[in-house]
Design a protein around this motif. Structure first.
Motif, PDB file in Angstrom:
ATOM      1  N   GLY A  54       3.507   9.931  -6.644  1.00 19.92           N
ATOM      2  CA  GLY A  54       5.589  10.413  -7.425  1.00 19.92           C
ATOM      3  C   GLY A  54       4.771  11.037  -9.173  1.00 19.92           C
ATOM      4  O   GLY A  54       5.502  11.882  -9.436  1.00 19.92           O
ATOM      5  N   VAL A  55       3.808  10.055  -9.228  1.00 21.69           N
ATOM      6  CA  VAL A  55       2.971  10.531 -11.035  1.00 21.69           C
ATOM      7  C   VAL A  55       2.856  11.334 -10.701  1.00 21.69           C
ATOM      8  O   VAL A  55       3.030  12.425 -11.843  1.00 21.69           O
ATOM      9  N   VAL A 111       0.869  -1.203   0.051  1.00 20.28           N
ATOM     10  CA  VAL A 111      -0.164  -0.002   0.104  1.00 20.28           C
ATOM     11  C   VAL A 111       1.206   1.468   0.030  1.00 20.28           C
ATOM     12  O   VAL A 111       0.348   2.224  -0.967  1.00 20.28           O
ATOM     13  N   ILE A 112       1.763   1.024   0.887  1.00 22.32           N
ATOM     14  CA  ILE A 112       2.681   2.582   1.297  1.00 22.32           C
ATOM     15  C   ILE A 112       3.326   2.972  -0.377  1.00 22.32           C
ATOM     16  O   ILE A 112       3.593   3.874  -1.395  1.00 22.32           O
ATOM     17  N   LEU A 113       4.531   1.485  -1.267  1.00 26.08           N
ATOM     18  CA  LEU A 113       4.467   1.817  -2.435  1.00 26.08           C
ATOM     19  C   LEU A 113       3.620   2.417  -3.744  1.00 26.08           C
ATOM     20  O   LEU A 113       3.843   2.329  -4.109  1.00 26.08           O
ATOM     21  N   THR A 114       2.772   1.084  -3.440  1.00 28.87           N
ATOM     22  CA  THR A 114       1.773   2.119  -4.392  1.00 28.87           C
ATOM     23  C   THR A 114       1.341   3.687  -4.226  1.00 28.87           C
ATOM     24  O   THR A 114       1.495   4.204  -5.578  1.00 28.87           O
ATOM     25  N   LEU A 115       0.729   3.998  -3.354  1.00 27.36           N
ATOM     26  CA  LEU A 115       0.622   5.070  -2.853  1.00 27.36           C
ATOM     27  C   LEU A 115       1.338   6.584  -2.970  1.00 27.36           C
ATOM     28  O   LEU A 115       1.218   7.351  -3.737  1.00 27.36           O
ATOM     29  N   SER A 116       3.146   5.919  -3.092  1.00 32.71           N
ATOM     30  CA  SER A 116       4.007   6.438  -3.244  1.00 32.71           C
ATOM     31  C   SER A 116       4.637   7.030  -4.234  1.00 32.71           C
ATOM     32  O   SER A 116       4.482   7.799  -5.689  1.00 32.71           O
TER      33      SER A 116
END
Length: 80
Positions: free
Chosen positions: A22-23, A13-18
């Motif tokens: 970022g995009v 979840v953290i990586l996805t939100l990051s």
């Protein structure tokens, strides 16, 4: 749900939100950079117009000075 599963889910979840954040930030920066490019182009075009206007004024002045010089030379020849 095991602790390992919870950790993996949390990290995912953290990586996805990051990644999403970022995009969006990158898109905003790209749009701003493109906008600044347009502003710079408009400023460059305005400077170019101003330079052409000054150049035309200089051409007119040069023609006037050359005409005056020619006239003075003719007067000097006539007197001389």
């Amino acid at each position: 749900m095991s602790t390992t599963s919870k950790v993996v889910l949390g990290v995912s979840v953290i990586l996805t939100l990051s990644t999403v954040a970022g995009v969006h930030i990158k898109q905003r920066l790209d749009q701003e950079r493109l906008h600044q490019g347009v502003v710079r182009d408009l400023e460059r075009l305005e400077r170019k117009r101003e330079n052409l206007r000054v150049l035309e004024q200089q051409r007119v002045l040069t023609q006037q000075l050359e005409a005056q010089r020619t006239q003075r030379e003719q007067v000097a020849i006539a007197k001389g």
